[in-house]
Design an enzyme around this catalytic site. Structure first.
Site, PDB file in Angstrom:
ATOM      1  N   CYS A   1       0.843  -1.203   0.000  1.00  0.00           N
ATOM      2  CA  CYS A   1       0.000   0.000   0.000  1.00  0.00           C
ATOM      3  C   CYS A   1       0.873   1.246   0.000  1.00  0.00           C
ATOM      4  O   CYS A   1       1.989   1.242   0.540  1.00  0.00           O
ATOM      5  CB  CYS A   1      -0.963   0.015   1.190  1.00  0.00           C
ATOM      6  SG  CYS A   1      -0.178   0.283   2.790  1.00  0.00           S
TER       7      CYS A   1
ATOM      8  N   CYS B   1       1.851   2.527   3.486  1.00  0.00           N
ATOM      9  CA  CYS B   1       2.969   1.770   4.097  1.00  0.00           C
ATOM     10  C   CYS B   1       4.291   2.199   3.478  1.00  0.00           C
ATOM     11  O   CYS B   1       5.313   2.292   4.178  1.00  0.00           O
ATOM     12  CB  CYS B   1       2.766   0.269   3.878  1.00  0.00           C
ATOM     13  SG  CYS B   1       1.216  -0.349   4.543  1.00  0.00           S
TER      14      CYS B   1
ATOM     15  N   ASP C   1      10.227  13.860 -37.911  1.00  0.00           N
ATOM     16  CA  ASP C   1      11.395  13.915 -38.780  1.00  0.00           C
ATOM     17  C   ASP C   1      11.100  12.996 -39.967  1.00  0.00           C
ATOM     18  O   ASP C   1      10.484  11.943 -39.795  1.00  0.00           O
ATOM     19  CB  ASP C   1      12.631  13.425 -38.018  1.00  0.00           C
ATOM     20  CG  ASP C   1      13.835  13.280 -38.918  1.00  0.00           C
ATOM     21  OD1 ASP C   1      14.179  14.251 -39.603  1.00  0.00           O
ATOM     22  OD2 ASP C   1      14.409  12.172 -38.949  1.00  0.00           O
TER      23      ASP C   1
END
Length: 717
Positions: free
Chosen positions: A21, A24, A399
Site C-alpha cells: 500500500c 505503508c 522527422d
C-alpha cells in the site's frame, strides 16, 4: 543540506517484498530516513524498491519496515519470491471470518446481547484485526491519521457501544479489502517481473577449444556465445557465424521474426527460431538492452504523474478532515440533545466509509499497469508525467528520414530505351555502381539482387566524374551513369520527350540517374527514400484519435518534401531545415498547441526532441542515446506504436478520472446516507471495499490495450 550530504554518501538500491500500500511505502520511507547514517531515501512503490543514500544494513532497513514485516534484498541478488498458499497468507482473516459466522449462529440462539456471541465476535475482531490495531493505535498516539487509524477507532468504537457483530464484520471485510489490494498490485507488477525473467540466467560459451555453460554474471565482453535453435539469447551481441530468424517480441513488441546473419546485432531475451548462431558478446549483463528496459520502466514508475501528486496531496488533508468530521457528527448532535449511541454509531460509520483506500490506490495502480503494458508492447514511457502528456498531444511533428520514410534509398522506377530489358540494364548499372561509394549506388546494387539479375564479370577502367557520375567499361563497352547534366555534355544528349519524363519523376520526389553510352541513352533509373508502408495509415489514425495537426520536418528540398507530404497526407511540410531550424519550429509550434510531440531518431533530432512537450524516439532497441534522451522510446522501428501509445495514454487519463470521481462520489453518497442514519457499519466497509475492488478492476483494464496489427492498418499503396 540533505542534498549536499547525499552527494558524499554511497547509493544502494534494494528490492522490498511485502510492500502493498502507498501509505505503508510512505511510512517505510520516513523510517529509513531516520536511520543513523542515512542521508536520504526514496521508495519506488510501483517497482517495490527503495534507494538509500548513505550507510544502512539490511537488518536496520528490515527493522524500519518491521511494522509491515517487509523483507529487503539487494537489487542485483537473484531471489525467487516464494508464493504462500492463499489459506496460509490470509489465515488470520479466514479464522476471523469463521469466528464471525459462529458469532452470528450463537446470536441467533442466545440473542445479540448474550455473553457467548460477544466473546466470539471479540475473538474474531482480535484475530482478524491484530496487526491493524497495532498500526492504528501506534499512529493514533503519534497523531498520524491514516486508514489504519480510522479503521482502528471505528472497530474499537463499535465494540464500546455494544456493536460487536458489526465490528467483526468490519474487521473481516477490511481484511478482504487488503487482500484484494495486495493481489491488484501483484497483478500490476507482473509485467515487470515477466520482463525480468525473459533472459536466461546461463549461456553456452566457447572459450578456447572448450564449450561450457556459464552464469550470465560471469560472461565477459568478447566471449563467444553459442545459441541453438529453440533457445533464448542470454546476452546482447553481434552474430559472427550462422543465419537464423529471431523473435524480438520481448524487446520491440513485434512478434514477426527478423532474419539475422553475420554482423547483425542481437539482444538478450530474444528467441532463436531456426539456425545455430555464434554471437560475440558486446555488453555485460547489467548493460544489456533488456536490463536497461527493466531499469527505465522501474524508474518510470517512481516518477509521480501530476494526477498522482494531486491525489497524494489531497489525501494528506482528506483523512484528518474525515476524522474531524466524524468526531463532530458523534459529539455535536448529542450535545444539542440527540441520542449519544445513535450519533456515535453514525460517526463510526463515517470513519469506515471515509477510509481513503480506493482514492489512494486509484492513480498509482493505473500508472503502473499502463507503463508495464507499454513495456511489454515495445514502448518505454519514462514516467507518469510523460504518460499523461502523451494523452493530451494535439500536434505531432515528424522527422522525415528514417521516421516517415525507411531511411535508405530504393530504386522505384526503371525506364528502358532501345528495346533492351530492364534486367540487362540494371545488371550493367549495378556492375558499375558496385565500385562506387555514392549512397545511391547501393540502391541500384540491391535492386539488381532483388531482380535476380546476372552481374557482368568484366568491369574495367572505372572512373568517378566529380559531381556528375561515374563511367566504366563493361564487357568491353564504355558506359556512363550519372545525372542528366552529365549526358547533356555527352554527344548522346536527352531528347525533349524523355526530359519531360525526368521532370515528372523529380516532381514525385525521386532522384533520376541516367545510364547510357556516348552515343545513346539506355535507361532512366529513379531512386527515392521510400515511405514506410504504415506511415499514411498512422497519420490517418492520429487524426482520427484527436491529433489536430501533423507536420513533416526535413532537410530535403521543398519539391521532394512536398511530394512525400502529399503522399502521406500530413497537414504541413517544412523543408530545407537544419537541426537548429527544427528546434525553432518546435518552439513556435508550442505557442499554438498546448502539447506537442516530436518523433525522431533520438540522436540527430535531440534538440527538437528536448524542446517538445513529449520527445518520442523511434527504433531505440540497442540505441543507448535514444533510450536515455527520449521521454518515450519506441523500441521497434515501427511507427504504428505511436497511435497505440497515445490511445493507451488517453485511456489511462480517462480511467484515472473515472477512479477518482467514483471514489469521491462514494464518499459523498455515504455522507448523504449518514444524515438519516441509513449507513450501517457493515454497509460502510462494504462500500469502501467495493470501491477499492471496482477501482482496481477498472485500472487493470489497461492491460487489454493492445497495438493494432497490420490487419487494422492498411499499408500504403
Amino acid at each position: 543540506m540533505r542534498q549536499h550530504e547525499a552527494a558524499n554518501h554511497e547509493k544502494q538500491v534494494y528490492r522490498v517484498q511485502g510492500l502493498t500500500c502507498t501509505n505503508c511505502a510512505g511510512i517505510f520511507e520516513k523510517n529509513v530516513k531516520k536511520l543513523p547514517g542515512v542521508a536520504d531515501a526514496q521508495v519506488n512503490f510501483g517497482a517495490s524498491k527503495i534507494t538509500v543514500i548513505g550507510n544502512a544494513t539490511i537488518e536496520e532497513l528490515e527493522k524500519a519496515g518491521a511494522f509491515e514485516n517487509l523483507k529487503v534484498i539487494p537489487e542485483k541478488q537473484r531471489v525467487t519470491e516464494k508464493k504462500e498458499p492463499f489459506w496460509k497468507e490470509n489465515g488470520n482473516a479466514l479464522l476471523s471470518a469463521m469466528l464471525m459466522a459462529a458469532g452470528y449462529l450463537l446470536a441467533s440462539v442466545y440473542g445479540e446481547a448474550g455473553m457467548l456471541p460477544a466473546l466470539t465476535f471479540g475473538a474474531a475482531m482480535l484475530i482478524g484485526g491484530y496487526k491493524l490495531f497495532q498500526k492504528g493505535i501506534r499512529n493514533l498516539f503519534r497523531l498520524q491519521f491514516d486508514m489504519n487509524t480510522l479503521m482502528t477507532v471505528a472497530i474499537i468504537g463499535a465494540a464500546a457501544i455494544g456493536e460487536w457483530g458489526e465490528g467483526a464484520v468490519v474487521v473481516v471485510l477490511f481484511a478482504v479489502s487488503e487482500a484484494l489490494e495486495r493481489f491488484s498490485m501483484q497483478k500490476a507488477r507482473q509485467s515487470i517481473r515477466s520482463l525480468m525473467n525473459i533472459a536466461p540466467k546461463e549461456a553456452l560459451i566457447r572459450r578456447g577449444s572448450s564449450e561450457l555453460t556459464v552464469s550470465v554474471d560471469e560472461i565477459q565482453v568478447g566471449d563467444v556465445m553459442i545459441v541453438k535453435p529453440g533457445q533464448k539469447l542470454a546476452m546482447d551481441g553481434v552474430v559472427i557465424k550462422g543465419t537464423s530468424t529471431i523473435n524480438q517480441a520481448a524487446i520491440t513488441g513485434e512478434s514477426v521474426p527478423v532474419t539475422k546473419t553475420v554482423n547483425d546485432e542481437v539482444f538478450a531475451g530474444t528467441f532463436n527460431e531456426e539456425g545455430l548462431l555464434e554471437i560475440r558478446v558486446t555488453k555485460r549483463v547489467e548493460d544489456t538492452t533488456i536490463s536497461k528496459i527493466i531499469h527505465l520502466v522501474e524508474e518510470a514508475q517512481a516518477e509521480r504523474a501530476p494526477s498522482q501528486a494531486f491525489v497524494d496531496r489531497f489525501a494528506q488533508y482528506y483523512t484528518p478532515a474525515i476524522m474531524a468530521l466524524a468526531i463532530g457528527i458523534a459529539v455535536i448532535p448529542p450535545l444539542l440533545g440527540a441520542e449519544w449511541g445513535d450519533w456515535i454509531y453514525r460517526g463510526l460509520s463515517l470513519l469506515v466509509v471515509g477510509c481513503p483506500c480506493a482514492l489512494v490506490i486509484s492513480t498509482p495502480i493505473s500508472i503502473v499497469t499502463a507503463i508495464g503494458n507499454a513495456a511489454k508492447n515495445g514502448v518505454l514511457i519514462k514516467g507518469g508525467i510523460h504518460l499523461e502528456e502523451a494523452g493530451r498531444i494535439s500536434a505531432v511533428a515528424f522527422d522525415k528520414t528514417g521516421t516517415l520514410t525507411k531511411g535508405f534509398p530504393e530504386v522505384t522506377d526503371i525506364v528502358a530505351f532501345g528495346g533492351r530489358s530492364e534486367s540487362e540494364l540494371i545488371s550493367i548499372a549495378a556492375a558499375i555502381e558496385r565500385r562506387s561509394q555514392h549512397p545511391l549506388a547501393s540502391a541500384i546494387v540491391r535492386k539488381a539482387k532483388q531482380m535476380g539479375a546476372d552481374l557482368p564479370l568484366l568491369v574495367d577502367d572505372f572512373q568517378s566524374i566529380t559531381g556528375k557520375g561515374v563511367k566504366a567499361s563493361v564487357d568491353g563497352q564504355l558506359y556512363f551513369i550519372g545525372s542528366p547534366k552529365l549526358f547533356d555534355e555527352l554527344r548522346s544528349g536527352i531528347i525533349d520527350t524523355a526530359r519531360e519524363r525526368i521532370r515528372t519523376l523529380q516532381t514525385q520526389g525521386k532522384t533520376v540517374m541516367v545510364l547510357g553510352t556516348q552515343q545513346e541513352v539506355l535507361a532512366f533509373i529513379a531512386v527515392a527514400d521510400t515511405v514506410r508502408d504504415s506511415s499514411k495509415a498512422v497519420i490517418e489514425e492520429l487524426h482520427s484519435i484527436g491529433v489536430q495537426k501533423t507536420i513533416m520536418l526535413t532537410g530535403d528540398n521543398q519539391a521532394t518534401a512536398d511530394a512525400i507530404g502529399n503522399q502521406l497526407g500530413v497537414d504541413e511540410v517544412k523543408a530545407e531545415l537544419l537541426p537548429q531550424d527544427k528546434l525553432q519550429y518546435i518552439k513556435q509550434l508550442r505557442q499554438s498547441y498546448p502539447s506537442v510531440a516530436m518523433v525522431g531518431d533520438g540522436v540527430n533530432d535531440a534538440p527538437a526532441l528536448a524542446a517538445s512537450t513529449v520527445g518520442i524516439a523511434m527504433g531505440s532497441a540497442g540505441t543507448d542515446t535514444a533510450l536515455e534522451t527520449a521521454d518515450i522510446a519506441l523500441m521497434a522501428d515501427d511507427l504504428r506504436k505511436l497511435p497505440y501509445t497515445i490511445r493507451l495514454s488517453k485511456k489511462t487519463l480517462a480511467i484515472i478520472k473515472q477512479n477518482v470521481t467514483f471514489s469521491l462520489g462514494i464518499k459523498l453518497l455515504a455522507l448523504v446516507l449518514i444524515v438519516p442514519g441509513w449507513l450501517t457499519l457493515w454497509l460502510a466497509i462494504l462500500a469502501d471495499m467495493g470501491a477499492t475492488l471496482i477501482v482496481t478492476l477498472n485500472s487493470l483494464r489497461l492491460l487489454k490495450v493492445k497495438t493494432r496489427t497490420s490487419s487494422h492498418l492498411k499499408p500504403l499503396r
